[in-house]
Design an enzyme around this catalytic site. Structure first.
Site, PDB file in Angstrom:
ATOM      1  CB  ALA A 106      -0.924  -0.005   1.209  1.00  0.00           C
ATOM      2  CE  LYS A 107       5.677   0.218  -3.380  1.00  0.00           C
ATOM      3  NZ  LYS A 107       4.817  -0.816  -3.966  1.00  0.00           N
ATOM      4  NE  ARG A 108      -2.806   3.563   2.360  1.00  0.00           N
ATOM      5  CZ  ARG A 108      -3.153   2.961   1.229  1.00  0.00           C
ATOM      6  NH1 ARG A 108      -2.291   2.791   0.261  1.00  0.00           N
ATOM      7  NH2 ARG A 108      -4.392   2.532   1.048  1.00  0.00           N
TER       8      ARG A 108
END
Lengths: 287, 287
Positions: A106-108
């Site tokens: 999700a590369k948050r």
């Protein structure tokens, strides 16, 4: 999942394969729609397609991999139904394959109180094992994800795409590159029991430099297959005594066939990679 | 929304305020639950709370602001119901306040084919006007968001949090800092009609340096209020001839009162900021 448990799985399956679930409705195999139509109501078709495709891929590949990496973009793109499918797939994995590591891709990453909410989402609400996190915003954007037992931050270091050269290779006055700073600085926040790094398979010999700074961390390695990275090269420069690698393949497995036999062929592709991995693990004396 | 339309709104409302919707169920005002209970079924309570809180805040603040910034973390954290509320709030804004800019604060960014899916999600599925994007992965992680007419990428440059110092201020051999590289490089991909930058209000005089590299771009400025940034300082160093600023306040407005009058007080807080902004705009000869 602890590091010890992950390594046990790698030894047991003789595999360090992660299967990426980038489930694109425009790439669904022929015939799947008809099958789904029989089992789902008209208004559940999106959920049905995403869920049936993913779970059939999972059933076929589970013996050959140790991890799954659903890519949130491919569920979010279908709105509420897409997120319901994501939730359903996570539950399916937890019930049927509880020993597989689940990495939400999700590369948050955001300011502290927002990252805390993302951590709650992925580590409490969905209860996945690991989450990919972007480092640009620094310490307080990453540390809220590190407070969970048995959960992992998978921090972007040197990614597989062309754009990785734009900023990640920037050098400071002493020749230290941005991705090296990320590797060093982040080890003040987490350790090799709760943090992995994303390093693209396309980066070849750069794995040597990565291992100088992160000799014991697990690396999640996308880019083998569709993006052109080589498994042999990744292992030559990146493998450590207890493996320390999770190599991801998405499109090369899940879209290997566009026919009714898509799951069977996905299983074969996963098995081929597993067999290559078994040999590498044996040669390295790990299995 | 085009740049021209945004500037028209700023002149008309004498405001460059963006209200951040960080809707945390743990911070809901007293009495709201009872109201929601009457109108929603038991299983819709999460949706009901998020939707009612947000739309009441929107109704009270709309005359004083030109933009809303829902923070995805605060909807995702409540799973499917949270995302349904996000969708509902976007639709509510589009129906009732079509001239307000909607910025989805999601800080996305991934390899090309994944960013393309995120773009589809936010610019087609939800049809918001703007999306915050993280630059770490470079060109192909950002450009898929730039292919939509009237839509905006809001790229992280120099953020408001403490962690911004960890990497964003890194200097190369010529003294150029990472955030400056982001400002320069990204102007090869987009322009001041489809790209804005996030610059934290806490960065004070750094706005001068930002304006040297991005003299015409709109800047989205979080950090006034709860995070300690000063509106006067931001405007002194960051304002340009057609304003070029969107100043965000989240917690300082939406949680200003924990009582039944929460929306009324939120409206008052927004109006106070708007009045300060009207004066600044007048002094600058913009309105």
């Amino acid at each position: 999942m602890t590091r010890k448990e992950l390594i046990e799985q790698i030894r047991e399956k003789q595999s360090f394969l992660c299967v990426g679930l980038d489930t694109d409705l425009d790439k669904m195999p022929k015939g799947l729609k008809e099958i789904v139509k029989k089992e789902y109501e008209e208004e559940e078709m999106t959920f049905g397609m995403l869920f049936e495709f993913s779970t059939r891929i999972i059933d076929a590949t589970a013996p050959y991999c140790v991890a799954y990496k659903p890519n949130l973009a491919f569920y979010e793109a279908y709105g509420i139904e897409g997120m319901a499918a994501f939730e359903g797939i996570i539950e399916y994995l937890q019930e049927n394959y509880p020993k597989h590591l689940i990495i939400a891709d999700a590369k948050r990453g955001d300011i502290g109180n927002t990252s805390k909410m993302y951590a709650k989402t992925f580590f409490e609400q969905y209860n996945v094992d690991a989450l990919t996190v972007a480092p640009y915003m620094g310490e307080d954007s990453v540390t809220p994800f590190l407070g969970y037992d048995g959960k992992w931050v998978v921090l972007l270091a040197l990614t597989s795409n062309k754009g990785s050269h734009d900023f990640q290779l920037m050098k400071d006055e002493n020749g230290e590159r941005l991705f090296e700073k990320v590797l060093k600085k982040s080890q003040e926040w987490g350790n090799d029991e709760n943090m992995m790094y994303v390093v693209g398979a396309t980066q070849g010999q750069m794995f040597e430099d990565i291992r100088k700074l992160a000799p014991n961390h697990f690396l999640l390695v996308p880019g083998v297959g569709a993006q052109g990275g080589s498994l042999e090269e990744v292992c030559k420069y990146g493998m450590i005594k207890d493996c320390g690698l999770l190599v991801n393949s998405s499109r090369g497995i899940i879209y290997a066939s566009n026919e009714k036999d898509f799951d069977e062929v996905a299983g074969q592709k996963a098995q081929e990679l597993q067999q290559q991995m078994a040999k590498i693990l044996a040669d390295a004396g790990i299995c």
